[in-house]
Design an enzyme around this catalytic site. Structure first.
Site, short mmCIF file in Angstrom:
data_model
loop_
_atom_site.label_atom_id
_atom_site.label_comp_id
_atom_site.label_asym_id
_atom_site.label_seq_id
_atom_site.Cartn_x
_atom_site.Cartn_y
_atom_site.Cartn_z
N GLU A 85 0.92 -1.20 -0.05
CA GLU A 85 0.12 -0.13 0.21
C GLU A 85 0.92 1.32 -0.07
O GLU A 85 1.84 1.33 0.75
CB GLU A 85 -1.20 0.06 1.22
CG GLU A 85 -2.09 -1.03 1.25
CD GLU A 85 -2.88 -0.80 2.67
OE1 GLU A 85 -2.73 0.29 3.16
OE2 GLU A 85 -3.40 -1.58 3.00
N GLU A 106 -13.20 6.15 -0.02
CA GLU A 106 -14.10 5.44 0.88
C GLU A 106 -14.75 6.29 1.86
O GLU A 106 -14.27 6.50 3.04
CB GLU A 106 -13.21 4.41 1.79
CG GLU A 106 -12.52 3.37 0.77
CD GLU A 106 -11.46 2.51 1.66
OE1 GLU A 106 -11.74 1.50 2.07
OE2 GLU A 106 -10.20 3.06 1.71
N LYS A 128 -15.76 5.26 5.64
CA LYS A 128 -14.62 5.06 6.34
C LYS A 128 -14.42 5.76 7.74
O LYS A 128 -14.74 7.14 7.45
CB LYS A 128 -13.14 4.99 5.71
CG LYS A 128 -12.06 4.47 6.07
CD LYS A 128 -10.67 4.21 5.31
CE LYS A 128 -9.77 3.30 5.67
NZ LYS A 128 -8.56 3.22 4.77
N GLU A 158 -8.54 9.98 5.67
CA GLU A 158 -8.41 8.41 5.52
C GLU A 158 -9.62 8.15 4.26
O GLU A 158 -9.61 6.98 3.73
CB GLU A 158 -8.92 7.77 6.74
CG GLU A 158 -7.91 7.95 7.78
CD GLU A 158 -6.78 6.58 7.62
OE1 GLU A 158 -6.82 6.05 6.56
OE2 GLU A 158 -5.91 6.68 8.54
#
Length: 266
Positions: A187, A238, A241, A247
């Site tokens: 990642e 996302e 999230k 994030e």
């Protein structure tokens, strides 16, 4: 690369090899031909984010390896487990890289397995986090591959946080007696919104530089010319999230399917 969820580790660790074969065939190979699978990432950041599963990590990997061996796939599909940089107790300068002593009872058997099976150490590398959490030491330009300053460590020149982080892992492995295990970045990415330094322009700069370095097999100062395989995070934002706002915004595409920026992989 296909991930094995953290929550399945106890079942795989405590089960038989036959049970692991059934799990692989039911959950992966019934959906994707084995020829299309390069890596199985067993768990994700277990030692840092889900420590209750720590004791099951290596036993689960060993059972999955035996299952792959029974299926004749152990050479084609490599097993490892992605780690956060927080498994290092020291990472600066890179030559000081060392694993947290409390984690070595797991890390050393894992490194032994990786060495014996010619599998990579998987790491999640986020210079953005280094920048956000250590403004006084990590500049935005150093995190984004734009720094003109050079940091010298044992006669090696470092111009970006990405290389420094990878080499800290390399030095940490050397300290445990494993100098030749390759590194795969499972990642890495940069957010387009939600915090200091976040933005589509910076995300494009960061990911474009990662892609260029990967395609060119540039390697790192410690391992020049040795290409590092990289998986970008993430394809989509996302919005569900939890946690800090940035994030939610690592996607190349927004949740509406529209590109946040135009990056080329050619």
């Amino acid at each position: 690369m296909i991930g094995v969820p953290n929550e399945i580790l106890p079942t795989l660790a405590n089960g038989t090899v036959s049970a692991s074969i059934i799990w692989l065939e039911s959950n992966i190979f019934s959906l994707i031909p084995p020829s299309q699978v390069r890596y199985l990432a067993v768990g994700n950041e277990v030692l840092v984010n889900n420590p209750s599963y720590t004791q099951f990590l290596v036993p689960a990997i060993l059972n999955l390896y035996r299952a792959l061996h029974e299926l004749g796939l152990a050479d084609a599909i490599k097993l490892s487990s992605p780690h956060a940089a927080a498994v290092l107790s020291e990472s600066y300068p890179p030559s000081a890289g060392a694993f947290d002593l409390s984690l070595t009872p797991v890390m050393v058997p894992l490194l032994k397995f990786l060495s014996e099976t010619e599998s990579p150490l998987m790491v999640n590398v986020y210079p953005f986090f280094s920048y956000v959490n250590n403004h006084q030491y990590v500049t935005l330009d150093y995190a984004l591959f734009r720094s003109s300053a050079v940091e010298i460590d044992r006669d090696l020149e470092y111009r970006n946080m990405f290389d420094a982080t990878i080499d800290a892992f390399v030095y940490a492995m050397e300290r445990e007696g494993y100098p030749r295990i390759p590194v795969v970045v499972t990642e890495t990415g940069w957010p387009t919104d939600g915090g200091d330094g976040a933005g589509a322009g910076n995300a494009l700069d960061y990911n474009r530089n990662v892609v260029m370095r990967t395609k060119g097999n540039i390697g790192t100062p410690k391992r020049p010319g040795v290409g590092v395989e990289v998986f970008l995070f993430d394809l989509f934002d996302e919005n569900g999230k939890t946690g800090v706002e940035f994030e939610k915004h690592f996607g190349i595409f927004g949740v509406n399917g529209i590109k946040a920026y135009d990056i080329s992989f050619i």
